[in-house]
Write an enzyme that holds these catalytic residues in place. Sequence first.
Site, PDB file in Angstrom:
ATOM      1  N   ASN A   1       0.940  -1.244   0.167  1.00  0.00           N
ATOM      2  CA  ASN A   1       0.127  -0.013  -0.091  1.00  0.00           C
ATOM      3  C   ASN A   1       0.710   1.365  -0.009  1.00  0.00           C
ATOM      4  O   ASN A   1       1.953   1.492   0.809  1.00  0.00           O
ATOM      5  CB  ASN A   1      -0.881  -0.178   1.143  1.00  0.00           C
ATOM      6  CG  ASN A   1      -1.768   1.192   1.103  1.00  0.00           C
ATOM      7  OD1 ASN A   1      -1.446   2.300   1.007  1.00  0.00           O
ATOM      8  ND2 ASN A   1      -3.145   0.964   1.511  1.00  0.00           N
TER       9      ASN A   1
ATOM     10  N   HIS B   1       0.964   6.198   1.676  1.00  0.00           N
ATOM     11  CA  HIS B   1       1.750   7.217   2.772  1.00  0.00           C
ATOM     12  C   HIS B   1       2.966   7.881   1.957  1.00  0.00           C
ATOM     13  O   HIS B   1       3.636   8.700   2.616  1.00  0.00           O
ATOM     14  CB  HIS B   1       2.066   6.444   4.219  1.00  0.00           C
ATOM     15  CG  HIS B   1       0.781   6.201   4.868  1.00  0.00           C
ATOM     16  ND1 HIS B   1      -0.301   7.352   5.119  1.00  0.00           N
ATOM     17  CD2 HIS B   1       0.206   5.253   5.245  1.00  0.00           C
ATOM     18  CE1 HIS B   1      -1.116   6.692   5.514  1.00  0.00           C
ATOM     19  NE2 HIS B   1      -1.226   5.507   5.591  1.00  0.00           N
TER      20      HIS B   1
ATOM     21  N   HIS C   1      -5.545   3.544  -1.766  1.00  0.00           N
ATOM     22  CA  HIS C   1      -6.926   4.033  -1.006  1.00  0.00           C
ATOM     23  C   HIS C   1      -7.307   5.271  -1.519  1.00  0.00           C
ATOM     24  O   HIS C   1      -6.515   6.378  -0.935  1.00  0.00           O
ATOM     25  CB  HIS C   1      -6.911   3.809   0.505  1.00  0.00           C
ATOM     26  CG  HIS C   1      -8.168   4.231   1.115  1.00  0.00           C
ATOM     27  ND1 HIS C   1      -8.159   4.033   2.366  1.00  0.00           N
ATOM     28  CD2 HIS C   1      -9.406   4.324   0.647  1.00  0.00           C
ATOM     29  CE1 HIS C   1      -9.713   4.473   2.861  1.00  0.00           C
ATOM     30  NE2 HIS C   1     -10.298   4.399   1.689  1.00  0.00           N
TER      31      HIS C   1
ATOM     32  N   ARG D   1      -9.413   8.221  -1.000  1.00  0.00           N
ATOM     33  CA  ARG D   1     -10.295   8.486  -0.207  1.00  0.00           C
ATOM     34  C   ARG D   1     -11.095   9.603  -0.433  1.00  0.00           C
ATOM     35  O   ARG D   1     -10.670  10.396  -1.327  1.00  0.00           O
ATOM     36  CB  ARG D   1      -9.404   9.120   1.225  1.00  0.00           C
ATOM     37  CG  ARG D   1      -8.783   7.891   2.048  1.00  0.00           C
ATOM     38  CD  ARG D   1      -8.318   8.275   3.175  1.00  0.00           C
ATOM     39  NE  ARG D   1      -9.373   8.427   4.487  1.00  0.00           N
ATOM     40  CZ  ARG D   1      -9.366   7.572   5.430  1.00  0.00           C
ATOM     41  NH1 ARG D   1      -8.831   6.573   5.415  1.00  0.00           N
ATOM     42  NH2 ARG D   1     -10.743   7.787   6.265  1.00  0.00           N
TER      43      ARG D   1
ATOM     44  N   ARG E   1      -7.014  12.826   0.916  1.00  0.00           N
ATOM     45  CA  ARG E   1      -5.758  13.357   1.822  1.00  0.00           C
ATOM     46  C   ARG E   1      -4.355  12.658   1.287  1.00  0.00           C
ATOM     47  O   ARG E   1      -3.580  13.346   1.587  1.00  0.00           O
ATOM     48  CB  ARG E   1      -6.006  13.189   3.271  1.00  0.00           C
ATOM     49  CG  ARG E   1      -6.001  11.612   3.459  1.00  0.00           C
ATOM     50  CD  ARG E   1      -6.311  11.334   4.845  1.00  0.00           C
ATOM     51  NE  ARG E   1      -7.631  11.563   5.483  1.00  0.00           N
ATOM     52  CZ  ARG E   1      -8.104  11.070   6.454  1.00  0.00           C
ATOM     53  NH1 ARG E   1      -7.451  10.269   7.069  1.00  0.00           N
ATOM     54  NH2 ARG E   1      -9.198  11.205   6.840  1.00  0.00           N
TER      55      ARG E   1
ATOM     56  N   GLU F   1      -8.714   0.487  -3.046  1.00  0.00           N
ATOM     57  CA  GLU F   1      -9.390   0.606  -1.976  1.00  0.00           C
ATOM     58  C   GLU F   1     -10.525   1.780  -2.054  1.00  0.00           C
ATOM     59  O   GLU F   1     -10.192   2.805  -2.002  1.00  0.00           O
ATOM     60  CB  GLU F   1      -8.525   0.693  -0.600  1.00  0.00           C
ATOM     61  CG  GLU F   1      -7.959  -0.557  -0.132  1.00  0.00           C
ATOM     62  CD  GLU F   1      -6.893  -0.268   1.050  1.00  0.00           C
ATOM     63  OE1 GLU F   1      -7.091   0.867   1.714  1.00  0.00           O
ATOM     64  OE2 GLU F   1      -6.249  -1.135   1.403  1.00  0.00           O
TER      65      GLU F   1
ATOM     66  N   THR G   1      -8.149   3.629   8.557  1.00  0.00           N
ATOM     67  CA  THR G   1      -9.468   2.523   8.289  1.00  0.00           C
ATOM     68  C   THR G   1      -9.762   2.182   9.831  1.00  0.00           C
ATOM     69  O   THR G   1      -8.980   1.069  10.088  1.00  0.00           O
ATOM     70  CB  THR G   1      -9.471   1.730   7.253  1.00  0.00           C
ATOM     71  OG1 THR G   1      -9.204   2.380   5.968  1.00  0.00           O
ATOM     72  CG2 THR G   1     -10.719   1.145   7.052  1.00  0.00           C
TER      73      THR G   1
ATOM     74  N   GLU H   1     -11.223  -9.216   3.005  1.00  0.00           N
ATOM     75  CA  GLU H   1      -9.857  -8.912   3.822  1.00  0.00           C
ATOM     76  C   GLU H   1     -10.315  -8.818   5.109  1.00  0.00           C
ATOM     77  O   GLU H   1     -11.149  -7.779   5.481  1.00  0.00           O
ATOM     78  CB  GLU H   1      -9.427  -7.715   3.183  1.00  0.00           C
ATOM     79  CG  GLU H   1      -8.143  -7.426   3.686  1.00  0.00           C
ATOM     80  CD  GLU H   1      -7.172  -6.273   3.129  1.00  0.00           C
ATOM     81  OE1 GLU H   1      -7.266  -6.138   1.685  1.00  0.00           O
ATOM     82  OE2 GLU H   1      -6.402  -5.772   3.745  1.00  0.00           O
TER      83      GLU H   1
ATOM     84  N   HIS I   1      -3.648  -4.467   7.767  1.00  0.00           N
ATOM     85  CA  HIS I   1      -3.976  -3.496   8.825  1.00  0.00           C
ATOM     86  C   HIS I   1      -2.771  -3.511   9.977  1.00  0.00           C
ATOM     87  O   HIS I   1      -2.881  -4.415  10.622  1.00  0.00           O
ATOM     88  CB  HIS I   1      -5.190  -3.089   9.384  1.00  0.00           C
ATOM     89  CG  HIS I   1      -5.406  -1.520   9.284  1.00  0.00           C
ATOM     90  ND1 HIS I   1      -5.033  -0.811  10.557  1.00  0.00           N
ATOM     91  CD2 HIS I   1      -5.854  -0.697   8.663  1.00  0.00           C
ATOM     92  CE1 HIS I   1      -5.258   0.353  10.416  1.00  0.00           C
ATOM     93  NE2 HIS I   1      -5.645   0.530   9.263  1.00  0.00           N
ATOM     94  N   GLY I   2      -1.891  -2.523  10.084  1.00  0.00           N
ATOM     95  CA  GLY I   2      -0.971  -2.603  11.178  1.00  0.00           C
ATOM     96  C   GLY I   2       0.037  -3.802  11.302  1.00  0.00           C
ATOM     97  O   GLY I   2       0.644  -3.793  12.170  1.00  0.00           O
TER      98      GLY I   2
ATOM     99  N   GLY J   1       0.925  -1.296   4.299  1.00  0.00           N
ATOM    100  CA  GLY J   1       1.438   0.022   3.846  1.00  0.00           C
ATOM    101  C   GLY J   1       2.377   0.944   4.908  1.00  0.00           C
ATOM    102  O   GLY J   1       3.476   1.089   4.751  1.00  0.00           O
TER     103      GLY J   1
HETATM  104  N1  PXP Z   1      -6.065  -3.220   4.067  1.00  0.00           N
HETATM  105  C1  PXP Z   1      -6.862  -2.098   4.194  1.00  0.00           C
HETATM  106  C2  PXP Z   1      -8.466  -2.650   3.774  1.00  0.00           C
HETATM  107  C3  PXP Z   1      -6.821  -0.879   4.579  1.00  0.00           C
HETATM  108  O1  PXP Z   1      -7.483  -0.041   4.577  1.00  0.00           O
HETATM  109  C4  PXP Z   1      -5.340  -0.632   5.107  1.00  0.00           C
HETATM  110  C5  PXP Z   1      -4.707   0.882   5.365  1.00  0.00           C
HETATM  111  O2  PXP Z   1      -5.070   1.636   4.360  1.00  0.00           O
HETATM  112  C6  PXP Z   1      -4.514  -1.423   4.831  1.00  0.00           C
HETATM  113  C7  PXP Z   1      -4.489  -2.917   4.610  1.00  0.00           C
HETATM  114  C8  PXP Z   1      -2.774  -1.424   5.321  1.00  0.00           C
HETATM  115  O3  PXP Z   1      -2.711  -1.184   6.583  1.00  0.00           O
HETATM  116  P1  PXP Z   1      -1.233  -0.318   6.946  1.00  0.00           P
HETATM  117  O4  PXP Z   1      -1.130   0.721   6.326  1.00  0.00           O
HETATM  118  O5  PXP Z   1      -1.637  -0.452   8.510  1.00  0.00           O
HETATM  119  O6  PXP Z   1      -0.190  -1.350   6.859  1.00  0.00           O
END
Ligand code: PXP
Length: 247
Positions: free
Chosen positions: A10, A13, A46, A48, A52, A78, A109, A159, A198-199, A220
């Site tokens: 991802n 950032h 993503h 948004r 942003r 996304e 998210t 997911e 995520h995370g 990401g």
């Molecule tokens: N998967 C989804 C659906 C997300 O919304 C995000 C964050 O944008 C991620 C994965 C990646 O999360 P992270 O940036 O915490 O690795």
Amino acid sequence: MALPLRLGVNIDHVATVRNARGGVVPDPVRAALLAASAGADGITAHLREDRRHITDADIARLVGQLAALDRAIPLNLEMAATEEMLGIALRHRPHAACIVPEKREERTTEGGLDVAGQHDVLAPMVRALREAGVRVSLFIEPSPEQIAAAVSLGAPVVELHTGRYADTEGEARAGELRRLSDAAALAAKNGIEVHAGHGLTFDNVQPIAAIPQVVELNIGHFLVGEAIFVGLYESVRRMKAEMAAAR
Ligand code: PXP
């Protein structure tokens, strides 16, 4: 034998840093191409509602440039469940679209999509994307209710949100890992492909990568942060190695 495990990088950032100055660098499309050369199996972005980080122009460039690579890699868009985003997805037809909940005031998210509670909004959207040849994924909490709702919507992919797993420790984390594992097994039993994200970091990715039904991780924030210290190529390369070691 577990199925092969893909890494979707991802790049949101990279755009966050670019937008901090409002210019054109660092370029998230350049980051996507570098991540691909380091072993990323896909790119996730993503778009948004408030733009942003990733912009409409980034998506257009990503679609073109990823498809033009010698080893073309898929784009996973996304998106929130809105008419505007549906229109954009149908125009670009990315390989995949992951429908996520989106609140303007959130930093990232937070929590999964309430598929069970939003069936009537999501059903026509899932159908339209599927008819356009886009692989639809729903970003959900690892709960049996959400999986059942995803099944009833005919979503080919879910997911699983690993945010709570990433944010907890000890017993709480072990419990969350069990929930993720059970949800992955239940989804796969129902013919749904399972992704997670995520995370995730080098330190917490392996137990998730070891869940045999999970075939894709989307990561990401950590990878882009780590790139400050070791470079994006090395950050992506090492994440792929950590994932492979857990499989
Ligand atoms: N998967 C989804 C659906 C997300 O919304 C995000 C964050 O944008 C991620 C994965 C990646 O999360 P992270 O940036 O915490 O690795």
